[in-house]
Scaffold this motif. Sequence first.
Motif, mmCIF file in Angstrom:
data_model
loop_
_atom_site.group_PDB
_atom_site.id
_atom_site.type_symbol
_atom_site.label_atom_id
_atom_site.label_comp_id
_atom_site.label_asym_id
_atom_site.label_seq_id
_atom_site.Cartn_x
_atom_site.Cartn_y
_atom_site.Cartn_z
ATOM 1 N N ASN A 46 0.688 9.432 -6.806
ATOM 2 C CA ASN A 46 -0.564 9.131 -6.090
ATOM 3 C C ASN A 46 -1.071 7.712 -6.333
ATOM 4 O O ASN A 46 -2.245 7.418 -6.080
ATOM 5 N N THR A 47 -0.194 6.802 -6.802
ATOM 6 C CA THR A 47 -0.591 5.404 -6.963
ATOM 7 C C THR A 47 -0.971 4.813 -5.615
ATOM 8 O O THR A 47 -0.251 4.981 -4.631
ATOM 9 N N ASN A 48 -2.107 4.123 -5.555
ATOM 10 C CA ASN A 48 -2.579 3.557 -4.291
ATOM 11 C C ASN A 48 -3.317 2.247 -4.541
ATOM 12 O O ASN A 48 -3.671 1.923 -5.675
ATOM 13 N N SER A 49 -3.532 1.506 -3.459
ATOM 14 C CA SER A 49 -4.151 0.179 -3.546
ATOM 15 C C SER A 49 -5.586 0.126 -3.068
ATOM 16 O O SER A 49 -6.296 -0.842 -3.365
ATOM 17 N N PHE A 101 3.511 3.987 -4.738
ATOM 18 C CA PHE A 101 3.218 3.517 -3.388
ATOM 19 C C PHE A 101 4.134 4.146 -2.343
ATOM 20 O O PHE A 101 4.112 3.745 -1.177
ATOM 21 N N HIS A 129 -0.886 7.583 0.928
ATOM 22 C CA HIS A 129 -2.290 7.663 0.531
ATOM 23 C C HIS A 129 -3.189 6.599 1.139
ATOM 24 O O HIS A 129 -4.354 6.878 1.442
ATOM 25 N N ASP A 130 -2.709 5.374 1.304
ATOM 26 C CA ASP A 130 -3.588 4.272 1.709
ATOM 27 C C ASP A 130 -3.796 4.160 3.208
ATOM 28 O O ASP A 130 -4.855 3.711 3.654
ATOM 29 N N ILE A 171 0.840 -1.194 0.000
ATOM 30 C CA ILE A 171 0.000 0.000 0.000
ATOM 31 C C ILE A 171 0.878 1.247 0.000
ATOM 32 O O ILE A 171 2.074 1.183 0.289
ATOM 33 N N SER A 172 0.282 2.366 -0.310
ATOM 34 C CA SER A 172 1.000 3.636 -0.274
ATOM 35 C C SER A 172 1.101 4.134 1.154
ATOM 36 O O SER A 172 0.101 4.215 1.870
ATOM 37 N N LEU A 200 -3.915 14.149 -3.816
ATOM 38 C CA LEU A 200 -4.459 12.870 -4.272
ATOM 39 C C LEU A 200 -5.057 12.994 -5.667
ATOM 40 O O LEU A 200 -4.904 12.108 -6.504
ATOM 41 N N GLN A 209 -1.988 10.839 4.611
ATOM 42 C CA GLN A 209 -3.130 11.589 4.095
ATOM 43 C C GLN A 209 -3.109 13.049 4.540
ATOM 44 O O GLN A 209 -4.145 13.655 4.816
#
Length: 315
Positions: free
Chosen positions: A273-276, A96, A59-60, A55-56, A262, A129
């Motif tokens: 901003n790649t996230n899972s 990530f 972001h995640d 995960i990031s 984001l 975040q």
Amino acid sequence: MSRLHARLLHFAQTTIQPSLTSQIRTMSSYTSVHVGKPDTLDYKVYIRDASGKVISSVHDIPLKPEGVTDKHVFNMVVEVPRWSNAKLEMSSKFPFNPIVQDTKKGKLRYVRNLFPYKGYIHNYGAIPQTWEDPTFVDPNTSCNGDGDPIDVCEIGEQVGYIGQVKQVKVLGLVALIDEGETDWKVLAIDVTDPLAEKLNNLADVEEHLPGLIAATRHWFRDYKRPDGKPSNEFAFNGEAKEADFSLEVIEHCHKAWKEGLLTGTNPKANYDNTNSTLEGSKGFNPAEADKLATDGVVYTHSEPVGDDKWYYYKN
């Protein structure tokens, strides 16, 4: 309401109960995966969630721990364990956002040992975040944001580890002006620390950890001087601000992350901003996560040998 919006808006404001500390410890089910050799340009530390998915780190991981409603409790990603020197940070360039060592002119960066301290004097990291918007001139500091997630100085007794996700109680902050940019430093304590229930404001910190706030100012003021740079400055004449003010700053930085970083719509959005997990967001790409950290070493934290805790005494 989309799943993303539901996650972002799931916050309430009540007071944490002591019994929640054990629940929080159980909920911290993230693991760190180390790829490459430390102290090299190839070194990366990815974070996996409970399902084993990469995960990031930016972001995640939610702003606040799931199910915890205390307005003062947030997630923190440890980038630099206390007493260490490598300048590690969540990458803005790699998908990530793995933790990597910062570089300057192609060389790895380290902080010097500023007498009487050894390396970083806190468990140092950031609140996920969040983003200190470099297009925003803060009225409290008259400076733009530094373009990074908001920094956290965790002051508990236990030394953390790279990629650790802590749940911390916010106690206050100092407003560092680093090379002309606003660089908030939130003071917080791990909610499972023996002192966590006794620390609720800056006066409590001074009572139970005398001298720590002054040492924090001293370290951040002068930590670049061994490299030939001038002392940093502070807003508010160096005065630390209380927890409620800190919450306003964190909320502003969370909004900047959600609406500018984001989405990639801010002209200075500077983090991949790649996230899972944030379905519906621009960078949502869980399939990409399956390709990463497959050959890394999963870090298993163990209690240190010897006594690496710190002690405070009043004269």
